[in-house]
Motif scaffolding. Structure first.
Motif, short mmCIF file in Angstrom:
data_model
loop_
_atom_site.label_atom_id
_atom_site.label_comp_id
_atom_site.label_asym_id
_atom_site.label_seq_id
_atom_site.Cartn_x
_atom_site.Cartn_y
_atom_site.Cartn_z
N VAL A 160 0.88 -0.96 -0.41
CA VAL A 160 -0.27 0.17 -0.02
C VAL A 160 0.93 1.39 -0.07
O VAL A 160 1.04 2.73 -0.80
CB VAL A 160 -1.13 -0.23 1.46
CG1 VAL A 160 -2.00 1.24 1.40
CG2 VAL A 160 -1.91 -1.00 0.67
N CYS B 276 4.28 -5.19 -7.03
CA CYS B 276 4.07 -6.22 -5.60
C CYS B 276 4.09 -7.93 -5.99
O CYS B 276 3.54 -7.93 -5.08
CB CYS B 276 2.85 -5.24 -5.42
SG CYS B 276 3.27 -3.71 -4.77
N GLY C 290 -2.64 -7.50 -0.29
CA GLY C 290 -1.51 -6.36 -0.06
C GLY C 290 -1.61 -6.10 -1.86
O GLY C 290 -1.69 -5.27 -2.34
N ARG D 184 -4.79 -4.32 -2.81
CA ARG D 184 -5.45 -3.26 -2.65
C ARG D 184 -4.51 -2.45 -3.02
O ARG D 184 -4.75 -1.39 -3.85
CB ARG D 184 -4.98 -2.98 -0.66
CG ARG D 184 -5.46 -2.04 -0.18
CD ARG D 184 -5.18 -1.81 0.93
NE ARG D 184 -5.23 -0.92 2.15
CZ ARG D 184 -5.05 -0.54 3.06
NH1 ARG D 184 -5.01 -1.60 3.97
NH2 ARG D 184 -5.70 0.85 3.54
N ASN E 192 -11.01 -6.87 0.12
CA ASN E 192 -9.81 -5.83 -1.15
C ASN E 192 -10.12 -5.91 -2.23
O ASN E 192 -10.66 -5.55 -2.97
CB ASN E 192 -8.40 -6.46 -0.36
CG ASN E 192 -7.91 -5.63 1.29
OD1 ASN E 192 -8.73 -4.48 1.77
ND2 ASN E 192 -6.98 -6.06 1.50
#
Length: 225
Positions: free
Chosen positions: A3, A41, A78, A81, A134
């Motif tokens: 994030v 990511c 994550g 998101r 999410n």
């Protein structure tokens, strides 16, 4: 961590690029942004998901072995998101902050509810509930920008889902090859397996994302004038 990366890119890169373009000119920026975050990511998320059973006890000790599935779920959560941050940057630039505020508030409340509902079943169910939350929020943000990016589902299929699947296959294949070459549960075979897994996943990711991420983005129409 994911994030934080997404928020930094949104403020420094995505929002200025969206602001410099109008209408359909924003589509390649959003697709490159989603693809870039899926690479940055997605690589550690895939690595954790594939190698969590070996990595978690190596870092934290054998008694933390049951936490490996939760680590994998939270890594994927994550990543999802972070992808939503690209759509959030576009909503912010185009004056749709009310949608962004509603999504953020709903996400916070839904996160608390998900933990309260799943806590009695264990931390893995908590992680799964947060991941599903999410996913829902990111899908909502993507749907809110669907008019800016025609073919949003196709963009996610080609720029996110397919490359991540190939990265996961590469990570699994690398770990399997290293395990076959260096069998055993000693430290060196474990490190070799994770290193090979990471390298093969990186090769697969770069082969999928290189053209999309590194290729030049079209200039806004105003630049030509």
């Amino acid at each position: 961590s994911f994030v934080t990366v997404s928020a930094s890119f949104s403020a420094i890169l995505f929002q200025p690029l969206f602001a410099a373009r109008q209408g359909v000119e924003r589509e390649p920026v959003l697709r490159k942004g989603v693809a870039g975050l899926a690479l940055l990511c997605g690589l550690p998320a895939v690595f954790l998901a594939v190698n969590g059973a070996q990595l978690v006890p190596l870092v934290f000790g054998d008694r933390w072995q049951p936490a490996a599935p939760a680590v994998a779920l939270l890594a994927v959560s994550g990543l999802v998101r972070a992808l939503g941050g690209v759509h959030g940057a576009l909503l912010s630039v185009t004056g749709r902050n009310n949608i962004l505020a509603a999504a953020s508030t709903t996400s916070a409340v839904a996160g608390v509810v998900a933990v309260l509902v799943t806590a009695r079943h264990g931390v893995i169910w908590c992680a799964a509930g947060l991941m599903l939350k999410n996913v829902a929020v990111t899908c909502f943000l993507a749907a809110s920008t669907r008019h800016d990016v025609p073919g949003m589902a196709r963009a996610y299929l080609l720029d996110v889902a397919l490359p991540l699947a190939l990265m996961a296959l590469g990570a699994e294949a690398g770990r399997a090859l290293a395990t076959a070459a260096l069998p055993g549960a000693a430290l060196m075979p474990l490190l070799a397996g994770m290193t090979t897994s990471l390298l093969m996943s990186t090769v697969c990711g770069l082969s999928c994302f290189a053209q999309r991420v590194l290729g030049p983005a079209p200039l806004p129409a105003a630049a030509g004038r």
